[in-house]
Design an enzyme around this catalytic site. Structure first.
Site, PDB file in Angstrom:
ATOM      1  N   CYS A   1      -4.663  -2.005   8.727  1.00  0.00           N
ATOM      2  CA  CYS A   1      -4.219  -0.477   8.382  1.00  0.00           C
ATOM      3  C   CYS A   1      -3.968   0.244   9.684  1.00  0.00           C
ATOM      4  CB  CYS A   1      -5.015   0.215   7.468  1.00  0.00           C
ATOM      5  SG  CYS A   1      -4.589   1.952   7.495  1.00  0.00           S
TER       6      CYS A   1
ATOM      7  N   CYS B   1       0.848  -1.145  -0.083  1.00  0.00           N
ATOM      8  CA  CYS B   1       0.088   0.041  -0.284  1.00  0.00           C
ATOM      9  C   CYS B   1       0.812   1.191   0.011  1.00  0.00           C
ATOM     10  CB  CYS B   1      -0.831   0.001   1.279  1.00  0.00           C
ATOM     11  SG  CYS B   1      -1.933   1.507   1.267  1.00  0.00           S
TER      12      CYS B   1
ATOM     13  N   CYS C   1     -10.417  22.107   2.570  1.00  0.00           N
ATOM     14  CA  CYS C   1      -9.585  21.170   2.286  1.00  0.00           C
ATOM     15  C   CYS C   1      -8.866  21.134   1.111  1.00  0.00           C
ATOM     16  CB  CYS C   1     -10.576  19.760   2.445  1.00  0.00           C
ATOM     17  SG  CYS C   1     -11.638  19.727   1.150  1.00  0.00           S
TER      18      CYS C   1
END
Length: 375
Positions: free
Chosen positions: A87, A11, A334
């Protein structure tokens, strides 16, 4: 942050994971200052950060593999599945949920959707946790309602394993595209919203309503906006792109008139529920397009707070605000690139204060709050 998935090359979502957090903050601050280099800023507040792992309150898991051995995680660009249950961005409380969901998928016969073959039913699993009481919302995103009866029949076992699941739904997403959810939401529990609480302000999370994924930093963002507003001579404000009302509910006082606008009806239902709990009768929340609402008004309040999606507020709303000239604009973004572009369209304002909020550690993304004052 140590991550076995990253170390094994499985990942690469956290592209900055090898950099210490102080270095990440320095790089983000430099990026923000570069984007605002053409605008004088009176005060740069110290950046706000939170935990570097276990901070996410939401998991969006692509379901792949087989019904007997499902994988929860993502698909690589070549279509290879990757299980991301380990994760480290997820809190420890997610692990037992993932562990129970895998046998449940087999029990309910929810065949994972195969993108290449366009076959199967279960596309995504969406899990959200409340920081206030540990309650969870679980959404099964299915291609159709074919397996709905089987899912309902198997549900008592899941409730027995995971009593923390307060809200469970099925979302129907029939399109063969990488779209997270469809329009149809089927509730499988009595409760339809997840209770959350930031800074003693009750908030609600419903399916198909946006909610920040980093509660530790989001609560500081809302508290900061509240503190900034309390320092201003404001009796009337708009909260545009308000979502579930996080900003407006923090900033409002019993005698302040506030209108919150958000296009998603589910989010507005959450905001109204919170306002009722707080006994704030001068708050109005409406499910409308924020730009269309604002530009149809003949007058503006002293303060307009905007919290748009990544695309920014856009030129039509900038032009309207420039013409109507409210005394103050608080811009939460954002995406600092589109924010800087919007600020350029607001020449009648000076930037009094800027603060960076590290909502997305280990990536180049961040949230930023700016206070603009009419010149």
């Amino acid at each position: 942050m140590q991550c076995a998935l990253y170390d094994a090359g499985r990942c690469r979502s956290c592209q900055w994971i090898t950099q210490p957090i102080p270095e990440q903050l320095s790089a983000k601050t430099a990026d923000l200052k570069n984007l605002l280099a053409d605008f004088p800023v009176e005060e740069w507040c110290a950046p706000v950060s939170g935990p570097e792992q276990g901070f996410r309150n939401k998991a969006k898991m692509v379901v792949s593999g087989s019904v007997e051995k499902p994988l929860l995680g993502m698909l690589h660009r070549d279509g290879t599945p990757e299980d991301l249950c380990d994760c480290p961005l997820y809190p420890a409380s997610f692990a037992p949920v993932f562990a129970a969901l895998k046998p449940f998928i087999a029990r309910a016969g929810l065949t994972p959707y195969n993108v290449a073959r366009k076959r199967g039913e279960l596309k995504y699993i969406l899990l959200t946790e409340s920081q206030s009481d540990g309650g969870m919302m679980l959404r099964f995103v299915l291609r159709s309602d074919t397996k709905l009866a089987q899912l309902r029949k198997a549900l008592p076992w899941l409730h027995e394993q995971l009593p923390q699941l307060k809200v469970i739904t099925v979302n129907i997403q029939p399109v063969h595209m990488a779209i997270m959810e469809g329009e149809t939401e089927i509730y499988l529990t009595e409760h339809q919203a997840l209770a959350e609480r930031f800074n003693d302000v009750p908030l609600w999370i419903r399916p198909q309503s946006f909610f920040q994924t980093n509660p530790a930093v989001a609560s500081q963002l809302y508290a900061t906006a509240r503190d900034w507003v309390r320092q201003l001579p404001v009796t009337h404000m708009w909260d545009l792109f308000c979502g579930v009302g996080g900003f407006g509910l923090h900033c409002a006082t019993p005698d302040m008139q506030l209108t919150g606008i958000e296009i998603a009806p589910e989010a507005i239902a959450c905001a109204k529920q919170s306002a009722a709990e707080l006994g704030l009768t001068c708050l109005q929340f409406q499910a409308l397009d924020s730009t269309q609402f604002a530009t149809a008004q003949g007058e503006v309040p002293e303060l307009v707070l905007v919290n748009p999606p990544r695309r920014g507020i856009g030129k039509p709303l900038c032009d309207y605000l420039s013409t109507m000239a409210p005394c103050f604009i608080i811009y939460s973004s954002c995406n600092a690139q589109t924010m800087a572009k919007d600020i350029r369209e607001l020449p009648g304002y000076r930037i009094e204060r800027v603060q960076l909020f590290d909502m997305f550690p280990h990536t180049a993304h961040y949230e930023v709050l700016t206070l603009q004052v009419k010149i």
